[in-house]
Write a protein that holds these residues in place. Structure first.
Motif, PDB file in Angstrom:
ATOM      1  N   SER A 162       0.828  -1.206   0.000  1.00 28.92           N
ATOM      2  CA  SER A 162       0.000   0.000   0.000  1.00 28.92           C
ATOM      3  C   SER A 162       0.864   1.258   0.000  1.00 28.92           C
ATOM      4  CB  SER A 162      -0.940   0.002   1.214  1.00 28.92           C
ATOM      5  OG  SER A 162      -0.204  -0.066   2.427  1.00 28.92           O
ATOM      6  N   ARG A 165       2.214   1.685  -3.542  1.00 32.34           N
ATOM      7  CA  ARG A 165       1.158   2.171  -4.438  1.00 32.34           C
ATOM      8  C   ARG A 165       0.948   3.665  -4.247  1.00 32.34           C
ATOM      9  NH1 ARG A 165      -4.096   3.483  -4.685  1.00 32.34           N
ATOM     10  NH2 ARG A 165      -5.244   2.907  -6.577  1.00 32.34           N
ATOM     11  N   LYS A 236      -0.481  -1.359 -11.686  1.00 29.30           N
ATOM     12  CA  LYS A 236      -1.285  -2.565 -11.899  1.00 29.30           C
ATOM     13  C   LYS A 236      -0.642  -3.778 -11.222  1.00 29.30           C
ATOM     14  CE  LYS A 236      -3.448  -1.303 -16.318  1.00 29.30           C
ATOM     15  NZ  LYS A 236      -3.531  -1.644 -17.768  1.00 29.30           N
ATOM     16  N   GLU A 239      -1.140  -3.512  -7.461  1.00 32.03           N
ATOM     17  CA  GLU A 239      -2.524  -3.793  -7.083  1.00 32.03           C
ATOM     18  C   GLU A 239      -2.829  -5.283  -7.162  1.00 32.03           C
ATOM     19  OE1 GLU A 239      -4.700  -1.282  -9.712  1.00 32.03           O
ATOM     20  OE2 GLU A 239      -4.634   0.463  -8.368  1.00 32.03           O
ATOM     21  N   ARG A 242      -1.332  -6.764  -4.144  1.00 28.63           N
ATOM     22  CA  ARG A 242      -2.153  -6.404  -2.977  1.00 28.63           C
ATOM     23  C   ARG A 242      -3.385  -7.294  -2.868  1.00 28.63           C
ATOM     24  NH1 ARG A 242      -5.467  -1.488  -4.402  1.00 28.63           N
ATOM     25  NH2 ARG A 242      -6.489  -3.198  -5.532  1.00 28.63           N
ATOM     26  N   ASP A 243      -4.072  -7.527  -3.983  1.00 30.88           N
ATOM     27  CA  ASP A 243      -5.262  -8.388  -3.955  1.00 30.88           C
ATOM     28  C   ASP A 243      -4.896  -9.816  -3.563  1.00 30.88           C
ATOM     29  OD1 ASP A 243      -6.667  -6.172  -4.765  1.00 30.88           O
ATOM     30  OD2 ASP A 243      -6.749  -6.745  -6.883  1.00 30.88           O
ATOM     31  N   GLU A 268      -8.041  -1.148  -1.710  1.00 26.37           N
ATOM     32  CA  GLU A 268      -6.960  -0.295  -1.213  1.00 26.37           C
ATOM     33  C   GLU A 268      -7.241   0.162   0.215  1.00 26.37           C
ATOM     34  OE1 GLU A 268      -3.337   1.562  -1.101  1.00 26.37           O
ATOM     35  OE2 GLU A 268      -4.149   0.048  -2.466  1.00 26.37           O
TER      36      GLU A 268
END
Length: 387
Positions: A162, A165, A236, A239, A242-243, A268
């Motif tokens: 995070s 990002r 991208k 993310e 992160r997912d 997020e």
């Protein structure tokens, strides 16, 4: 001995029964200043310096301090170390703990300092202040300083997605603004660098006086677009990671999934809330609000008694995310009890003080989410996303 000299020597001594060797580390990029207070050493602080990163030299110095204390007293003492939280992170703390040495990391803003206009500050003074703070903390004095709860390497690494990002998003904003600024200086407006057809639209742009874009300007913008497209690809990738992290975290805790079920909270927000705050243990709601820097700061003296606003002394990323989420909560959770409270409060203020009230809503929302993920207390009136 003259009285003045005796008084100076007495004031420099620390009159206490020491049951350990107390050590402070004042870290910098050029050297580490090690200040120590040992039993039987006249109760005066000694100072030594080692090169930055010289862990072997530091541990050898600790061994020498222990041998000298044992020679003076006939006893062997444990070593207790304190250092400030800062640029060096927590790796030195982990090295010390691996060696069996008790280590503490302190919040530097929590240590009391002189309020003189021109305060003397040197590494020597700071090292002595750290030792005194450690002594007071070990004696059990309340509120003498705030020790940091050091995260595990896994917890520390989990925050990086995070945070990365956010850094990439800020860089993307800078590139977009730079491109728009270059074009605006030529009378071109309405160009959106984030559109998929950005290259085609760049070829169609004309200056305010009807000319095609100059060759060097177009080449510069093209290079800016190259960097922007690289950033978009990296965002991208972050993310996606992160997912995947949120999906894997379900095995450890259901909290991220519970957060994602609430309308107005996306991946997020859920990642920041979980990794920066809600994965920690708190004893009560005051600790939760204080960790995010959303607790009120009182100012009371005589007949004066009022709040100065939130302390802003906690986790800044968590605090910023909560205030952003509070605005979205009012929009997406229009019938929730917290939203109704916010609107009623703003109405009583005649439509004013919205920003102040939204910070109060962010504090209430954090406490409600903490109760929700830890005790399963459903937020009153909150809408759950449909599958």
């Amino acid at each position: 001995m003259p009285f003045a000299a005796h008084r100076s020597e007495a004031s420099a001594a620390i009159r206490t029964d020491l049951g350990a060797i107390f050590v402070s580390l004042e870290l910098s990029q050029s050297k580490w200043l090690i200040t120590s207070l040992s039993p039987g050493g006249g109760e005066k602080m000694s100072k030594h310096a080692v090169a930055t990163g010289d862990v072997t030299g530091m541990l050898a110095l600790f061994g020498e301090l222990n041998r000298k204390a044992e020679a003076r007293t006939g006893e062997r003492f444990p070593i207790i170390v304190i250092q400030e939280a800062g640029l060096d992170g927590f790796w030195i703390h982990r090295v010390l703990e691996a060696e069996g040495i008790e280590s503490h990391v302190v919040d530097p803003a929590s240590i009391a300092t002189s309020r003189r206009r021109r305060r003397a500050k040197t590494d020597r003074i700071d090292g002595e202040a750290l030792v005194r703070a450690l002594l007071a903390h070990q004696r059990g004095e309340p509120r003498v300083c705030a020790m940091v709860r050091v995260p595990t390497p896994e917890e520390e690494d989990r925050r990086r997605l995070s945070r990365e990002r956010q850094a990439l998003t800020n860089e993307r904003i800078r590139h977009v603004n730079r491109i728009k600024g270059l074009l605006f200086s030529q009378g071109v407006s309405g160009y959106e660098p984030l559109r998929r057809d950005r290259r085609v639209r760049l070829e169609e742009c004309k200056t305010g006086d009807g000319r095609m874009l100059p060759a060097h300007l177009k080449a510069q913008i093209g290079r800016e677009l190259d960097r922007l497209e690289l950033l978009l690809e990296q965002i991208k990738a972050v993310e996606a990671a992160r997912d995947a992290m949120l999906a894997a975290t379900q095995v450890v805790s259901p909290a991220p999934t519970m957060l994602l079920t609430l309308k107005g909270i996306g991946p997020e927000f859920a990642a920041v809330l979980w990794s920066e705050g809600l994965s920690r243990h708190f004893d009560n709601r005051r600790q939760v609000a204080a960790y995010a820097g959303l607790a009120p700061t009182p100012w009371q003296s005589g007949s004066v008694d009022h709040d100065q606003g939130v302390s802003k002394s906690g986790n800044p990323r968590l605090r910023t995310t909560l205030i952003q989420m509070a605005w979205l909560w009012v929009r997406h959770q229009s019938h929730a009890a917290l939203t109704l409270w916010f609107r009623d409060r703003v109405k009583k203020n005649g439509g004013r003080l919205k920003k102040t009230t939204i910070v109060a809503l962010a504090r209430k929302l954090l406490v409600a989410l903490w109760k929700y993920v830890n005790a399963g207390v459903v937020i009153e009136g909150a809408v759950i996303k449909t599958a």
